[in-house]
Every structure is written in C-alpha cells, then in structure tokens.
Design a protein around this motif. Sequence first.
Motif, mmCIF file in Angstrom:
data_model
loop_
_atom_site.group_PDB
_atom_site.id
_atom_site.type_symbol
_atom_site.label_atom_id
_atom_site.label_comp_id
_atom_site.label_asym_id
_atom_site.label_seq_id
_atom_site.Cartn_x
_atom_site.Cartn_y
_atom_site.Cartn_z
ATOM 1 N N ALA A 88 -19.402 -17.775 -6.604
ATOM 2 C CA ALA A 88 -18.290 -16.827 -6.627
ATOM 3 C C ALA A 88 -18.402 -15.823 -5.490
ATOM 4 O O ALA A 88 -17.397 -15.451 -4.882
ATOM 5 N N TYR A 92 -15.856 -15.299 -2.382
ATOM 6 C CA TYR A 92 -15.326 -13.974 -2.049
ATOM 7 C C TYR A 92 -15.542 -13.669 -0.567
ATOM 8 O O TYR A 92 -14.633 -13.198 0.127
ATOM 9 N N SER A 164 -10.126 -8.571 0.626
ATOM 10 C CA SER A 164 -10.644 -9.815 0.061
ATOM 11 C C SER A 164 -9.580 -10.824 -0.332
ATOM 12 O O SER A 164 -9.913 -11.973 -0.637
ATOM 13 N N PHE A 177 -4.812 -9.658 -6.629
ATOM 14 C CA PHE A 177 -6.055 -8.994 -7.014
ATOM 15 C C PHE A 177 -6.008 -8.561 -8.480
ATOM 16 O O PHE A 177 -6.985 -8.719 -9.221
ATOM 17 N N LYS A 180 -6.755 -11.477 -10.659
ATOM 18 C CA LYS A 180 -8.085 -12.074 -10.563
ATOM 19 C C LYS A 180 -9.215 -11.134 -10.956
ATOM 20 O O LYS A 180 -10.286 -11.585 -11.364
ATOM 21 N N ILE A 181 -9.017 -9.837 -10.832
ATOM 22 C CA ILE A 181 -10.108 -8.888 -11.041
ATOM 23 C C ILE A 181 -10.589 -8.878 -12.488
ATOM 24 O O ILE A 181 -11.695 -8.421 -12.779
ATOM 25 N N ASP A 185 -15.500 -14.669 -12.552
ATOM 26 C CA ASP A 185 -16.054 -14.935 -11.225
ATOM 27 C C ASP A 185 -15.903 -13.722 -10.309
ATOM 28 O O ASP A 185 -16.810 -13.389 -9.544
ATOM 29 N N TRP A 186 -14.759 -13.037 -10.401
ATOM 30 C CA TRP A 186 -14.557 -11.861 -9.559
ATOM 31 C C TRP A 186 -15.400 -10.688 -10.058
ATOM 32 O O TRP A 186 -15.931 -9.908 -9.257
#
Length: 394
Positions: A88, A92, A164, A177, A180-181, A185-186
């Motif tokens: 991950a 990133y 990112s 973001f 995903k945040i 994984d993030w």
Amino acid sequence: MRHSAMATRERIRHLAWVVVMAGLAQSASAASGGCGSDLLSAAQARAAVAEVLDDVSKAHYVAAAAEDEAVISLRRLMQTQARPIRAARLSYDMNAALAKANDGHLRIDLPASAADRCGVLPLELAWTDDGLLVRAGVGAPPGSRVLSLGGRRIDDLAALAEASIPHENVYWARSDFARKIVRADWIGALTLARADGAVPVTYESPEGSMGNAALAPGGSAIPPEPAFAYRVFPEDSTGVMRIGRCDPSEEFFRVLGEFAGRVESLGLHKVAIDLRGNPGGDSSVALAVFSTFARPVPRGFSVEVRVSRPLLEKMPIFAPSTIAPVFKALGFEPPAAGASRYLIPPALVIGELTQRLGGHAPDRVSGRDLYLLTDGGTFSSAALFAVLARDNHI
C-alpha cells in the motif's frame, strides 16, 4: 471541439494503469491483514516501479518529454527502493510520482475484487466547498465537518490529497481522496491509526458542537449503492436515475428502460440523471440516455490517439493502416500509415459510440426537462456526459 484530455476512458489516448503488486490480488480479508499489507522485498518493489515506468514510457504522452517530472520521480523511486516496503505504501508513493503528470487517468488502483476486501472506517465522507463532511455512518452525525483525521488537520489532508491523487483539478483529487482515506490500505500507507488500530477523528457537528471518535477499519457499515437505480417523486413530477458508473451493461439498459417507463406512465415532467461520484467508463451510456429522452447529439468530441505497442496489443483497430478505411468511408482524410499520433474526428467518435449500443433501442420519451447532477467525483466519461449535454444545448 477537442476534449481529448477528458476522453481517456475511451481507452484510446492513454491506457488505464491498474497495477497489482505481488500478492495484492490474493490478499486475505481485512481481519487477517491483506489490502496492501503485503510486505514486498526491495527487489519486488523495484520491479513493480520498473513495470509502471516501462508502461508510462511506452504509451503515455508524458514520454514525449524526456525530462518529464513524473518519469523522473518514478525513476528516482525505483532507484531508492533499498528495504522491504508495504504494498500500500509503495502504491501511494507511485501515485505521488504519477500525480506530477497532471492526468487523473494515470494512477495505481486496487482492482475492485481486492478493494472490496479492504476494511473501511464506518464513515462515508464527501469533500465539498464547505470542507470534508460526513455523509453517513457511525461515530459522527451526518453533516458533521471533519476537522482532523488520524491526527492530520484538514489543511494537511487537503495537501495530501493533491500530492497523492493523480488529477487534473483539485476537485477530483479531494473527492477521490475522501472515498479512499477511510480504506485500510490508505490508513496503513499514511499511518493514520493509533497503536490500538483505531483512527482518531475530530469533528464539528451540524449544531456547532465539537466531538471526538476513535474508529477502527472493519466491514463496511454502509451498504454500497447499486450502480443503477431510480426513484420517482410524483408529487414533484420528478424522476431521478442514479448512474454510478458508465457501463453499457444489460443491467444498465434494463434499469434505464424501467425508469423511462415509469416517467412515461406517471407523466413526470422532470428527469434528473445523477452522475455524482461516477468515475467514468464508456461514453456510449450518455448517448443511450439522450436517445431515450429524445435528445439528438449532433456535436461530439474528438479523440487523440497516440500509437504505441501496448495500445495496439490491446486494440489493434487503432493502427493507422487498419483504421484508415473507416476514415475514407466517412469522407475523412486518413492518418498516415506510420503516424505516431492522429486525431479521430467527432463524427467518427459519435458513430463508434453509437455502434457500441448494439441492438438496444430504448423507447423514446419526449417533452421532458432533463437535468444532470454532478460533483467533484464526476470524472472521465461521466464528465464527458456533461460536456455532451452542454455542447448540444441539452
């Protein structure tokens, strides 16, 4: 009209990069690790970056600039991999390098099958002009404004999003973001969790009171929305159809047909197509909707083809010599046999998209007011959906 930078989801100008690093697709459930927690050796990490660098150099338009910042950053990342790294975190770091290309399509994503196995915080977030807001979930009331997450203040989170998330505008970066945040994984890549695995969240409620929560990734507490669904509001003479992705599938045509039938039978005057959060796909979906509601599309968009070996391996039709007869048949000057790039004119693009609809001929429902709902997460072919509506005065 030329919207080639937005038309990439037609998979003509760029290839969509989805890189699955060693073991990532076979990750176990979030409860037992997985979701990017795989530990890659330095050699595996260098090989993964090298694969992306090779693809970018062969097929992406930044390769035309030998000193492109994204290419340089990838090369530097490859050269500096000297110790084991979580998958991950490497993903990133590669996205941070690719973000320098200013192209939202050039990114590393988990395949859907792996992403579905990721643990998530029990929050659904949305980034708006008012900041990072809670849309649904537990731990903070809907409508709350997130002030910090994982110890990172909102300004820091905004900077992380822009650094990112590969993007062409900050709206997409922040919207992607926010989705995903909350994912394991993030959270792991950015070390947002405390030693006990919980992520601290500070928020301001809609009433103005301050609150704190400590949330751990787990199974989603928010059931996923179907990709295609509709609701009708007869008292407001309105129907709304959600299109979560631009996918001309049998399911899409079935729901579109049912929706049009309800609009017709109930005599609804207003039709809204909800494209919020739609990441794109195939622009033929837009033509299907416009055709269903009797909206002609005389104006299209052109697409620039950049010829490369990876492109021709996936879609040989785009070899200049192969596609030349199509140009000639429609009265257009064909590309030169050895052309490294050429432009597909709007009429040919619209013709190709129309052919993709196959034998589907939706019933026409005329005389309705048509609206599109978009937000910062409306991307690629979904954004082109709105472009076609605007340029054709729909």
